[in-house]
Design a protein around this motif. Structure first.
Motif, PDB file in Angstrom:
ATOM      1  N   ARG A  18       0.866  -1.179   0.000  1.00 43.04           N
ATOM      2  CA  ARG A  18       0.000   0.000   0.000  1.00 43.04           C
ATOM      3  C   ARG A  18       0.905   1.232   0.000  1.00 43.04           C
ATOM      4  O   ARG A  18       1.948   1.259   0.648  1.00 43.04           O
ATOM      5  CB  ARG A  18      -0.893   0.020   1.236  1.00 43.04           C
ATOM      6  N   HIS A  19       0.495   2.245  -0.724  1.00 43.12           N
ATOM      7  CA  HIS A  19       1.270   3.486  -0.799  1.00 43.12           C
ATOM      8  C   HIS A  19       1.560   4.036   0.598  1.00 43.12           C
ATOM      9  O   HIS A  19       0.858   3.736   1.569  1.00 43.12           O
ATOM     10  CB  HIS A  19       0.511   4.535  -1.622  1.00 43.12           C
ATOM     11  N   LYS A  21       2.043   7.154   3.482  1.00 43.52           N
ATOM     12  CA  LYS A  21       1.075   8.131   4.007  1.00 43.52           C
ATOM     13  C   LYS A  21       1.004   9.368   3.121  1.00 43.52           C
ATOM     14  O   LYS A  21       2.025   9.963   2.770  1.00 43.52           O
ATOM     15  CB  LYS A  21       1.487   8.526   5.430  1.00 43.52           C
ATOM     16  N   SER A  22      -0.209   9.750   2.786  1.00 43.75           N
ATOM     17  CA  SER A  22      -0.403  10.902   1.905  1.00 43.75           C
ATOM     18  C   SER A  22      -0.979  12.090   2.660  1.00 43.75           C
ATOM     19  O   SER A  22      -1.548  11.965   3.741  1.00 43.75           O
ATOM     20  CB  SER A  22      -1.320  10.526   0.744  1.00 43.75           C
ATOM     21  N   GLY A  39       5.117   9.980   4.914  1.00 41.62           N
ATOM     22  CA  GLY A  39       5.165   9.136   3.725  1.00 41.62           C
ATOM     23  C   GLY A  39       6.497   9.230   3.006  1.00 41.62           C
ATOM     24  O   GLY A  39       7.028   8.223   2.524  1.00 41.62           O
ATOM     25  N   ARG A  67       0.358   9.665  -5.141  1.00 44.57           N
ATOM     26  CA  ARG A  67       0.962   9.089  -3.929  1.00 44.57           C
ATOM     27  C   ARG A  67       1.592   7.718  -4.179  1.00 44.57           C
ATOM     28  O   ARG A  67       2.588   7.380  -3.550  1.00 44.57           O
ATOM     29  CB  ARG A  67      -0.049   9.042  -2.787  1.00 44.57           C
ATOM     30  N   THR A  71       5.553   6.983  -3.874  1.00 47.92           N
ATOM     31  CA  THR A  71       5.994   5.857  -3.048  1.00 47.92           C
ATOM     32  C   THR A  71       6.981   5.009  -3.836  1.00 47.92           C
ATOM     33  O   THR A  71       8.049   4.645  -3.326  1.00 47.92           O
ATOM     34  CB  THR A  71       4.788   5.007  -2.594  1.00 47.92           C
ATOM     35  N   HIS A 118      -3.879   0.726  -3.535  1.00 44.14           N
ATOM     36  CA  HIS A 118      -4.716   1.416  -2.556  1.00 44.14           C
ATOM     37  C   HIS A 118      -5.631   0.439  -1.830  1.00 44.14           C
ATOM     38  O   HIS A 118      -5.956  -0.627  -2.336  1.00 44.14           O
ATOM     39  CB  HIS A 118      -5.597   2.451  -3.276  1.00 44.14           C
ATOM     40  N   THR A 138      -0.883   2.409   5.783  1.00 46.65           N
ATOM     41  CA  THR A 138       0.003   2.981   4.772  1.00 46.65           C
ATOM     42  C   THR A 138       1.411   2.408   4.915  1.00 46.65           C
ATOM     43  O   THR A 138       1.882   2.155   6.020  1.00 46.65           O
ATOM     44  CB  THR A 138       0.046   4.522   4.881  1.00 46.65           C
TER      45      THR A 138
END
Length: 168
Positions: A18-19, A21-22, A39, A67, A71, A118, A138
């Motif tokens: 998962r990407h 932190k945005s 992130g 994002r 990443t 996501h 995240t």
């Protein structure tokens, strides 16, 4: 020299990430949300983990959202070799079935595939494939392994195993 009667099938891996932190800037659509400070710190750490625990990534499949791209850029900078990368719209908010369709198109030559996307789609994909639903905060990742060439994305495979989950 002894020749084995049966050739062992190679183990394959799917690394699901998962990407990181945005941020939530006002007026910025979801697709364009960038990473926040945390992130930008977590993504290189994920790259270092990958470099130390995954021998070689043959293909990276990445959602084209800002994002996830960021990443991947930060994580990839930590790898000894950056694999071929595909940015695919089907990995952004199209649901688990779309992600599974993308995975079905992966060439047999790719032994280790990295998927960056996501939630909740990633949790749904891992649950579909393994029967186990990890929590993907995240920058969290899961490693799935199976013997053979082709990933069976249509039904839970008894040979597909969730071997690691790393919390972001």
């Amino acid at each position: 020299m002894e020749v084995p009667l049966f050739e062992e099938e190679p183990m394959r891996r799917l690394v699901v990430l998962r990407h990181a932190k945005s941020a939530w800037p006002e007026g910025v659509p979801d697709y364009r949300r960038p990473l926040n400070d945390r992130g930008r710190r977590d993504a290189p750490a994920v790259g270092r983990w990958l470099a130390g625990h995954v021998d070689e990534i043959d293909l990276a499949l990445v959602s084209p959202a800002t994002r996830t791209r960021q990443t991947w850029e930060l994580a990839a900078a930590e790898l000894p070799t950056v694999p071929p990368t595909t940015f695919d719209e089907q990995l952004y908010g199209e649901g688990a079935d779309s992600i599974l369709a993308v995975l079905r198109s992966v060439p047999d030559s790719a032994k280790t595939v990295l998927l960056i996307g996501h939630n909740p789609d990633l949790e749904d994909v891992v649950e579909t494939l393994t029967g186990t639903r990890p929590e993907f905060k995240t920058a969290a990742l899961a490693v799935l392994t199976w013997p053979g060439k082709r990933l069976n994305t249509h039904a839970r495979s008894s040979s597909l195993e969730l071997t690691e989950t790393i919390r972001g």
